[in-house]
Design an enzyme around this catalytic site. Structure first.
Site, PDB file in Angstrom:
ATOM      1  N   GLY A  20       3.199  -1.144   4.184  1.00 35.88           N
ATOM      2  CA  GLY A  20       3.223   0.285   3.896  1.00 35.88           C
ATOM      3  C   GLY A  20       4.628   0.725   3.530  1.00 35.88           C
ATOM      4  N   GLY A  21       5.307   1.360   4.480  1.00 33.00           N
ATOM      5  CA  GLY A  21       6.618   1.970   4.223  1.00 33.00           C
ATOM      6  C   GLY A  21       7.606   1.093   3.480  1.00 33.00           C
ATOM      7  N   ASN A  78       0.873  -1.179   0.000  1.00 31.88           N
ATOM      8  CA  ASN A  78       0.000   0.000   0.000  1.00 31.88           C
ATOM      9  C   ASN A  78       0.904   1.222   0.000  1.00 31.88           C
ATOM     10  OD1 ASN A  78      -1.800   2.045   0.489  1.00 31.88           O
ATOM     11  ND2 ASN A  78      -2.347   1.375   2.563  1.00 31.88           N
ATOM     12  N   TRP A  79       0.952   1.873  -1.150  1.00 31.79           N
ATOM     13  CA  TRP A  79       1.904   2.978  -1.292  1.00 31.79           C
ATOM     14  C   TRP A  79       1.407   4.283  -0.656  1.00 31.79           C
ATOM     15  CZ3 TRP A  79       4.208   2.743  -6.978  1.00 31.79           C
ATOM     16  CH2 TRP A  79       4.854   1.503  -7.140  1.00 31.79           C
ATOM     17  N   LYS A  80       0.145   4.284  -0.255  1.00 31.59           N
ATOM     18  CA  LYS A  80      -0.440   5.480   0.386  1.00 31.59           C
ATOM     19  C   LYS A  80      -0.206   6.710  -0.502  1.00 31.59           C
ATOM     20  CE  LYS A  80       0.102   3.086   4.741  1.00 31.59           C
ATOM     21  NZ  LYS A  80       0.267   3.130   6.203  1.00 31.59           N
ATOM     22  N   GLU A  90      -6.279   4.693   8.095  1.00 31.81           N
ATOM     23  CA  GLU A  90      -6.066   6.121   7.798  1.00 31.81           C
ATOM     24  C   GLU A  90      -7.318   6.728   7.181  1.00 31.81           C
ATOM     25  OE1 GLU A  90      -2.474   5.438   5.614  1.00 31.81           O
ATOM     26  OE2 GLU A  90      -1.511   4.819   7.486  1.00 31.81           O
ATOM     27  N   SER A 135       4.044  -2.241  10.199  1.00 30.98           N
ATOM     28  CA  SER A 135       5.501  -2.290  10.382  1.00 30.98           C
ATOM     29  C   SER A 135       6.125  -3.633  10.013  1.00 30.98           C
ATOM     30  CB  SER A 135       5.878  -1.895  11.819  1.00 30.98           C
ATOM     31  OG  SER A 135       5.470  -0.574  12.081  1.00 30.98           O
ATOM     32  N   HIS A 173      -9.088   1.146   5.255  1.00 35.39           N
ATOM     33  CA  HIS A 173      -7.794   1.385   5.888  1.00 35.39           C
ATOM     34  C   HIS A 173      -7.965   2.330   7.079  1.00 35.39           C
ATOM     35  CE1 HIS A 173      -3.674   2.490   6.619  1.00 35.39           C
ATOM     36  NE2 HIS A 173      -3.354   1.386   5.981  1.00 35.39           N
ATOM     37  N   GLY A 203       3.096   2.209  10.799  1.00 37.69           N
ATOM     38  CA  GLY A 203       4.031   3.313  10.635  1.00 37.69           C
ATOM     39  C   GLY A 203       4.761   3.679  11.920  1.00 37.69           C
ATOM     40  N   GLU A 261      -4.863  -4.975  10.612  1.00 34.43           N
ATOM     41  CA  GLU A 261      -3.813  -3.972  10.817  1.00 34.43           C
ATOM     42  C   GLU A 261      -4.050  -3.261  12.144  1.00 34.43           C
ATOM     43  OE1 GLU A 261      -2.054  -2.814   6.661  1.00 34.43           O
ATOM     44  OE2 GLU A 261      -3.579  -1.382   7.255  1.00 34.43           O
TER      45      GLU A 261
HETATM   46  P1  13P Z   1       3.512   0.294   7.596  1.00 41.41           P
HETATM   47  O1  13P Z   1       3.998  -0.976   6.986  1.00 41.41           O
HETATM   48  O2  13P Z   1       4.222   1.511   7.097  1.00 41.41           O
HETATM   49  O3  13P Z   1       3.443   0.200   9.100  1.00 41.41           O
HETATM   50  O4  13P Z   1       1.980   0.478   7.096  1.00 41.41           O
HETATM   51  C1  13P Z   1       1.118  -0.569   7.181  1.00 41.41           C
HETATM   52  C2  13P Z   1      -0.114  -0.216   6.442  1.00 41.41           C
HETATM   53  O5  13P Z   1      -0.838   0.685   6.842  1.00 41.41           O
HETATM   54  C3  13P Z   1      -0.419  -0.933   5.197  1.00 41.41           C
HETATM   55  O6  13P Z   1      -1.699  -0.642   4.755  1.00 41.41           O
END
Ligand code: 13P
Length: 249
Positions: free
Chosen positions: A233-234, A9-11, A96, A212, A94, A172, A166
């Site tokens: 994510g990251g 997920n590149w956000k 967020e 993470s 998600h 994050g 999640e």
């Molecule tokens: P991180 O891997 O950056 O913690 O993010 C997880 C995430 O929100 C994937 O959707």
């Protein structure tokens, strides 16, 4: 047998040029793996991502969509718009989106219903916040998130659902759920689905862990029997890290 999946997920990251560069790098490095690999760039780069991945096994997902067929919803994106690009996977729910854009279970139920009706696969995200875990409410919270958004689905629709647990406190933050915590929750989720439907539905749904996940912890988390992969994510923004995570399956 349920699918093993690693999704990135590149956000709100990567310009058009950066998207093309990352996908070129990823394609060149992609290991042989039993995992399905998915990337979710931002809406404006979906078409370029599809073009860059022609002939590749890497699939493209959107990070969100609207529930309505079409209409006066300025700034929004419909299922048909995604499908017209060949994008038939969408991430919904998600944390967020829930925290910053006010998306609640009722709205998500409508989005999931639309995605399923349109024949799309949905990566449905959910998970508890830190306070909820500290006060031992995490199972209750997760159960209600699943029930509120997904209970209208019939057993057949679950073929189009991928779950992503999640825990919000692990997103994050660098703090990951331990492999045991992930397994415990994933087993609970599968048991909840078996109770609401049947064991075939529960055994066939892929449940991804997100929060993470890094090259250093992926393999151990993925080794747990009810963890079918990850939503990253990251670490999905760096080709070599994402590839190491895929190798962890
Ligand atoms: P991180 O891997 O950056 O913690 O993010 C997880 C995430 O929100 C994937 O959707």
């Amino acid at each position: 047998m349920r699918a093993k999946i690693v999704a990135g997920n590149w956000k709100m990251n990567k310009t058009l040029q950066e998207t093309e560069a990352l996908l070129a790098e990823l394609s060149a490095m992609l290991p042989d793996s039993q995992a399905e690999v998915i990337v979710a760039p931002t809406f404006v780069n979906l078409q370029a991502a599809q073009a860059a991945l022609q002939g590749s096994t890497i699939q493209v997902a959107a990070q969100n969509m609207h529930f309505a067929e079409n209409g006066a919803y300025t700034g929004e994106i419909s299922a048909d718009m995604l499908l017209s690009l060949g994008v038939d996977i969408v991430i919904l729910g998600h944390s967020e989106r829930r925290a910053y854009f006010g998306e609640d279970d009722a709205l998500l139920a409508k989005k999931v219903k639309t995605a399923i009706a349109k024949g799309m696969k949905t990566i449905f995200c959910f998970g508890e916040e830190l306070e909820e875990r500290k006060s031992d409410k995490h199972f209750e919270v997760v159960e209600s998130q699943l029930k509120n958004a997904l209970s209208d689905l019939d057993a057949d629709a679950w073929k189009q659902v991928i779950l992503a647990y999640e825990p919000v406190w692990a997103i994050g933050t660098g703090e990951t759920a331990s492999p045991e915590q992930a397994q415990e929750m994933h087993a609970f989720i599968r048991k909840t689905i078996a109770g609401a439907y049947n064991s075939t539905v529960a055994d066939n749904v892929s449940i991804l862990y997100g929060g993470s996940v890094k090259p250093g912890n992926a393999a151990e988390i993925f080794s747990k029997p009810d963890v079918d992969g990850g939503l990253i994510g990251g670490a999905s923004l760096v080709a070599s890290d994402f590839v190491e995570i895929i190798k962890g399956i």
